[in-house]
Design a protein around this motif. Structure first.
Motif, PDB file in Angstrom:
ATOM      1  N   TRP A 183       8.586 -11.259  -4.100  1.00 41.30           N
ATOM      2  CA  TRP A 183       8.430 -12.520  -4.848  1.00 41.30           C
ATOM      3  C   TRP A 183       9.779 -13.131  -5.189  1.00 41.30           C
ATOM      4  O   TRP A 183       9.962 -14.342  -5.108  1.00 41.30           O
ATOM      5  N   ARG A 184      10.723 -12.296  -5.599  1.00 44.87           N
ATOM      6  CA  ARG A 184      12.044 -12.831  -5.958  1.00 44.87           C
ATOM      7  C   ARG A 184      12.683 -13.535  -4.766  1.00 44.87           C
ATOM      8  O   ARG A 184      13.316 -14.577  -4.903  1.00 44.87           O
ATOM      9  N   LEU A 185      12.523 -12.932  -3.565  1.00 51.60           N
ATOM     10  CA  LEU A 185      13.169 -13.486  -2.373  1.00 51.60           C
ATOM     11  C   LEU A 185      12.259 -14.443  -1.611  1.00 51.60           C
ATOM     12  O   LEU A 185      12.674 -15.006  -0.590  1.00 51.60           O
ATOM     13  N   GLY A 186      11.025 -14.604  -2.067  1.00 51.52           N
ATOM     14  CA  GLY A 186      10.096 -15.504  -1.380  1.00 51.52           C
ATOM     15  C   GLY A 186       9.678 -14.996  -0.014  1.00 51.52           C
ATOM     16  O   GLY A 186       9.472 -15.785   0.907  1.00 51.52           O
ATOM     17  N   MET A 187       9.569 -13.672   0.128  1.00 53.40           N
ATOM     18  CA  MET A 187       9.173 -13.082   1.410  1.00 53.40           C
ATOM     19  C   MET A 187       7.697 -12.736   1.406  1.00 53.40           C
ATOM     20  O   MET A 187       7.156 -12.326   0.379  1.00 53.40           O
ATOM     21  N   LYS A 188       7.068 -12.855   2.561  1.00 52.35           N
ATOM     22  CA  LYS A 188       5.695 -12.373   2.690  1.00 52.35           C
ATOM     23  C   LYS A 188       5.722 -10.849   2.602  1.00 52.35           C
ATOM     24  O   LYS A 188       6.681 -10.214   3.056  1.00 52.35           O
ATOM     25  N   PHE A 189       4.705 -10.293   2.000  1.00 53.18           N
ATOM     26  CA  PHE A 189       4.675  -8.857   1.731  1.00 53.18           C
ATOM     27  C   PHE A 189       3.400  -8.271   2.326  1.00 53.18           C
ATOM     28  O   PHE A 189       2.292  -8.641   1.934  1.00 53.18           O
ATOM     29  N   ILE A 190       3.571  -7.398   3.323  1.00 48.98           N
ATOM     30  CA  ILE A 190       2.417  -6.726   3.937  1.00 48.98           C
ATOM     31  C   ILE A 190       2.515  -5.260   3.550  1.00 48.98           C
ATOM     32  O   ILE A 190       3.407  -4.541   4.008  1.00 48.98           O
ATOM     33  N   ASP A 191       1.605  -4.847   2.703  1.00 53.03           N
ATOM     34  CA  ASP A 191       1.672  -3.499   2.136  1.00 53.03           C
ATOM     35  C   ASP A 191       0.556  -2.634   2.723  1.00 53.03           C
ATOM     36  O   ASP A 191      -0.590  -3.073   2.815  1.00 53.03           O
ATOM     37  N   ALA A 192       0.895  -1.418   3.116  1.00 51.34           N
ATOM     38  CA  ALA A 192      -0.114  -0.518   3.682  1.00 51.34           C
ATOM     39  C   ALA A 192      -0.188   0.749   2.854  1.00 51.34           C
ATOM     40  O   ALA A 192       0.774   1.135   2.189  1.00 51.34           O
ATOM     41  N   GLY A 193      -1.350   1.402   2.904  1.00 45.88           N
ATOM     42  CA  GLY A 193      -1.524   2.645   2.185  1.00 45.88           C
ATOM     43  C   GLY A 193      -2.629   3.467   2.816  1.00 45.88           C
ATOM     44  O   GLY A 193      -3.459   2.951   3.567  1.00 45.88           O
ATOM     45  N   VAL A 194      -2.611   4.762   2.534  1.00 44.56           N
ATOM     46  CA  VAL A 194      -3.652   5.662   3.046  1.00 44.56           C
ATOM     47  C   VAL A 194      -4.146   6.541   1.907  1.00 44.56           C
ATOM     48  O   VAL A 194      -3.455   6.745   0.905  1.00 44.56           O
ATOM     49  N   GLU A 195      -5.356   7.042   2.080  1.00 48.19           N
ATOM     50  CA  GLU A 195      -5.912   8.013   1.143  1.00 48.19           C
ATOM     51  C   GLU A 195      -6.556   9.093   1.994  1.00 48.19           C
ATOM     52  O   GLU A 195      -7.546   8.836   2.695  1.00 48.19           O
ATOM     53  N   ALA A 196      -5.947  10.290   1.974  1.00 47.03           N
ATOM     54  CA  ALA A 196      -6.297  11.303   2.965  1.00 47.03           C
ATOM     55  C   ALA A 196      -7.722  11.853   2.804  1.00 47.03           C
ATOM     56  O   ALA A 196      -8.424  12.050   3.787  1.00 47.03           O
ATOM     57  N   SER A 197      -8.177  12.073   1.567  1.00 42.03           N
ATOM     58  CA  SER A 197      -9.455  12.758   1.384  1.00 42.03           C
ATOM     59  C   SER A 197     -10.632  11.966   1.942  1.00 42.03           C
ATOM     60  O   SER A 197     -11.584  12.539   2.451  1.00 42.03           O
ATOM     61  N   ALA A 198     -10.594  10.645   1.843  1.00 40.00           N
ATOM     62  CA  ALA A 198     -11.697   9.824   2.357  1.00 40.00           C
ATOM     63  C   ALA A 198     -11.331   9.126   3.664  1.00 40.00           C
ATOM     64  O   ALA A 198     -12.070   8.279   4.131  1.00 40.00           O
ATOM     65  N   LEU A 199     -10.201   9.505   4.238  1.00 40.73           N
ATOM     66  CA  LEU A 199      -9.708   8.884   5.483  1.00 40.73           C
ATOM     67  C   LEU A 199      -9.686   7.356   5.370  1.00 40.73           C
ATOM     68  O   LEU A 199     -10.238   6.643   6.201  1.00 40.73           O
ATOM     69  N   LEU A 200      -9.046   6.895   4.310  1.00 36.05           N
ATOM     70  CA  LEU A 200      -8.935   5.451   4.080  1.00 36.05           C
ATOM     71  C   LEU A 200      -7.570   4.954   4.560  1.00 36.05           C
ATOM     72  O   LEU A 200      -6.556   5.596   4.320  1.00 36.05           O
ATOM     73  N   ALA A 201      -7.598   3.834   5.224  1.00 36.17           N
ATOM     74  CA  ALA A 201      -6.347   3.138   5.581  1.00 36.17           C
ATOM     75  C   ALA A 201      -6.544   1.682   5.204  1.00 36.17           C
ATOM     76  O   ALA A 201      -7.596   1.102   5.474  1.00 36.17           O
ATOM     77  N   ARG A 202      -5.559   1.117   4.549  1.00 34.13           N
ATOM     78  CA  ARG A 202      -5.717  -0.275   4.114  1.00 34.13           C
ATOM     79  C   ARG A 202      -4.416  -1.032   4.270  1.00 34.13           C
ATOM     80  O   ARG A 202      -3.325  -0.467   4.311  1.00 34.13           O
ATOM     81  N   VAL A 203      -4.566  -2.348   4.373  1.00 39.93           N
ATOM     82  CA  VAL A 203      -3.392  -3.211   4.422  1.00 39.93           C
ATOM     83  C   VAL A 203      -3.683  -4.444   3.577  1.00 39.93           C
ATOM     84  O   VAL A 203      -4.783  -5.001   3.621  1.00 39.93           O
ATOM     85  N   THR A 303       9.831 -16.880  -8.045  1.00 38.72           N
ATOM     86  CA  THR A 303      10.711 -16.764  -6.879  1.00 38.72           C
ATOM     87  C   THR A 303      12.045 -17.399  -7.264  1.00 38.72           C
ATOM     88  O   THR A 303      12.076 -18.512  -7.781  1.00 38.72           O
ATOM     89  N   TRP A 304      13.102 -16.660  -7.024  1.00 37.83           N
ATOM     90  CA  TRP A 304      14.408 -17.136  -7.484  1.00 37.83           C
ATOM     91  C   TRP A 304      15.070 -18.031  -6.439  1.00 37.83           C
ATOM     92  O   TRP A 304      15.066 -17.714  -5.239  1.00 37.83           O
ATOM     93  N   ALA A 305      15.656 -19.122  -6.926  1.00 39.43           N
ATOM     94  CA  ALA A 305      16.506 -19.957  -6.063  1.00 39.43           C
ATOM     95  C   ALA A 305      17.916 -19.389  -6.170  1.00 39.43           C
ATOM     96  O   ALA A 305      18.594 -19.571  -7.185  1.00 39.43           O
ATOM     97  N   ILE A 306      18.324 -18.661  -5.154  1.00 38.43           N
ATOM     98  CA  ILE A 306      19.577 -17.893  -5.233  1.00 38.43           C
ATOM     99  C   ILE A 306      20.694 -18.601  -4.469  1.00 38.43           C
ATOM    100  O   ILE A 306      20.534 -18.957  -3.307  1.00 38.43           O
ATOM    101  N   THR A 307      21.798 -18.791  -5.141  1.00 35.60           N
ATOM    102  CA  THR A 307      22.982 -19.378  -4.507  1.00 35.60           C
ATOM    103  C   THR A 307      23.904 -18.249  -4.043  1.00 35.60           C
ATOM    104  O   THR A 307      24.212 -17.349  -4.823  1.00 35.60           O
ATOM    105  N   ALA A 308      24.301 -18.302  -2.782  1.00 34.91           N
ATOM    106  CA  ALA A 308      25.176 -17.258  -2.237  1.00 34.91           C
ATOM    107  C   ALA A 308      26.631 -17.574  -2.588  1.00 34.91           C
ATOM    108  O   ALA A 308      27.099 -18.683  -2.352  1.00 34.91           O
ATOM    109  N   LEU A 309      27.312 -16.602  -3.165  1.00 35.98           N
ATOM    110  CA  LEU A 309      28.733 -16.755  -3.493  1.00 35.98           C
ATOM    111  C   LEU A 309      29.581 -16.085  -2.424  1.00 35.98           C
ATOM    112  O   LEU A 309      29.142 -15.122  -1.797  1.00 35.98           O
ATOM    113  N   ARG A 310      30.776 -16.588  -2.232  1.00 31.43           N
ATOM    114  CA  ARG A 310      31.700 -15.880  -1.346  1.00 31.43           C
ATOM    115  C   ARG A 310      32.395 -14.760  -2.103  1.00 31.43           C
ATOM    116  O   ARG A 310      32.837 -13.780  -1.526  1.00 31.43           O
TER     117      ARG A 310
END
Ligand SMILES: [Zn+2]
Ligand SMILES: [Zn+2]
Length: 462
Positions: A183-203, A303-310
């Motif tokens: 959110w700070r960088l304004g990037m899309k975020f695709i998050d994945a996770g698993v749960e072994a006992s029930a064989l769950l996979a999610r995104v 989301t931050w509007a970030i100015t790049a410094l040298r």
């Protein structure tokens, strides 16, 4: 048949719809004559007419795809060497349109990883991010791959800047942090996770935008309690128990994640923004859940509007940083922030009472600084001596002359200056404009125009 525990819908969350893809004469998703039985349960939920829109977008995307291939996207993978990440990196390396990968993983491969992660015996004891980086380069030598051997929490925000952040993390606390970065960088975020006992996979796919949900929007008190309250005095990073998920489950989650990424590359839009795709492999069920922005979410969704410094952290003093905002030096309420990091000013030993003055960001304290010289115990930071912002009026004159580097700030770190009304964000540069002349006075810098060489950050959008 055990089912995935469906939590009562939190505010802003709709009920889920599922369809069976098990004992059918034809695959559920490929049956064009009969679209999946999604029904609109709330405004904005996908229905059959929306499906047409999605298909027409895909056609348009062919042209856009060429553009993407030419421009190339920068994907940042957090947890790049783990159960999901080790399967994801080769998939992304093979995706046309990807020009650059940044792989973040602090860990090294151990023998126990052989059965759950996509590695070979020769990879053991090597840093995970480097192993996966070499592999990605072998698959696609044209790919620009940059491994970062550190915890996501420690990496300067600027080094994580990209088009999409892919989360292959193993704890809620880490995902929460990745959510904040996205959110700070304004990037899309695709998050994945698993749960072994029930064989769950999610995104889950999140797009930082107005009215869009974030990862924390679906959280309730139990989730916050589960992640644990981290006290200001806790300096050590808590360890996460292993997920013990089989390699096939990690590969399934990685494939789902790569598919969502591929759709983003094709169409330029996140078709599943705010949605979760979940496969319950044990029972062959497939769930689609749409989340909405929770007005009670604890995260500020900024989301931050970030100015790049040298200027590098060695070039700027705290006093200089305040002058980045014209009114920053004058107002008593002016304050300096460190991109969400905390500054520690004193450490105490819980064993022998030893006390040490420091003036450094919590994440950047080295082991020697965090250890008691008398009894070798881990030093703690009392809450009174931990702060997220430096208030101008409370700053000692000698502290104002300290460089940002002495606080542990690195190139790529983000600082913010507030005059009490508005807050402005700046990313610290990597290359010094004047060598190591950290002692230059502010007046000299101004006459040299150093502080005027501020360039607005250019962000490429999908
Ligand atoms: Zn939220
Ligand atoms: Zn001690």
């Amino acid at each position: 048949m055990p089912r995935y525990p469906v939590r009562a819908a939190t505010p802003g969350t709709i009920s889920r719809r599922d369809f069976t893809a098990g004992p059918m004469t034809r695959p559920a998703r490929s049956a064009k004559a009969r679209p999946p039985p999604w029904t609109p349960v709330t405004r904005g939920h996908r229905n059959n007419s929306d499906m047409k829109t999605i298909r027409s977008n895909s056609l348009r995307s062919v042209q856009r795809k060429d553009t993407s291939v030419h421009a190339g996207l920068h994907l940042v993978i957090a947890g790049a060497g783990g159960n999901i990440g080790s399967h994801l990196v080769p998939l992304l390396a093979r995706q046309p349109g990807v020009a650059r990968l940044t792989l973040v993983d602090f860990d090294r491969y151990e023998a126990k990883n052989l059965c759950s992660q996509d590695i070979e015996p020769a990879d053991l004891s090597q840093p995970k991010a480097e192993v996966q980086a070499r592999r990605a380069r072998r698959i696609n030598p044209k790919l620009e791959v940059r491994p970062i051997l550190d915890r996501l929490e420690n990496v300067p925000l600027g080094r994580l800047r990209g088009d999409v952040l892919l989360g292959c993390l193993d704890s809620k606390a880490s995902r929460r942090f990745a959510n904040e970065i996205a959110w700070r960088l304004g990037m899309k975020f695709i998050d994945a996770g698993v749960e072994a006992s029930a064989l769950l996979a999610r995104v889950n796919t999140y797009v930082p935008a107005e009215d869009q949900p974030c990862y924390e929007c679906a959280w309730d008190e139990r989730d916050y309690a589960e992640t644990g309250t981290r006290h200001p005095c806790d300096l050590a990073v808590p360890k996460t128990p292993p997920t013990n998920a089989p390699a096939c489950l990690g590969a399934l989650a990685a494939a789902l994640q790569a598919i969502e990424c591929e759709k983003l590359l094709r169409s330029g839009v996140a078709a599943t923004a705010g949605e979760q795709v979940l496969i319950e492999a044990a029972t062959h069920h497939h769930y689609l859940t749409r989340f909405s922005r929770n007005p009670k979410c604890r995260f500020d969704h900024a989301t931050w509007a970030i100015t790049a410094l040298r200027e590098t952290p060695r070039d700027l003093t705290i006093d200089d940083a305040f002058s980045l905002v014209p009114a920053g030096k004058q107002t008593a309420t002016a304050s300096l922030g460190f991109g969400g990091r905390s500054l520690v000013q004193r450490l105490n030993c819980p064993g022998c009472g030893f006390s040490r003055r420091v003036f450094k960001l919590r994440e950047r304290l080295i082991v020697r600084e965090r250890s008691c010289p008398k009894c070798q115990r881990e030093l703690l930071a009392a809450g009174f001596y931990v702060s997220r912002r430096l208030i101008r009026s409370e700053l000692a004159p000698d502290a104002a002359a300290r460089t940002l580097a002495s606080l542990g700030l690195c190139a790529g770190d983000v600082i913010s200056v507030s005059d009490g009304v508005t807050e402005k964000f700046f990313e610290l540069g990597a290359q010094s404009c004047r060598g190591n002349t950290a002692g230059l006075s502010r007046q000299l810098r101004r006459s040299a125009g150093a502080l005027k060489r501020v360039q607005p950050f250019r962000r490429r959008t999908l």
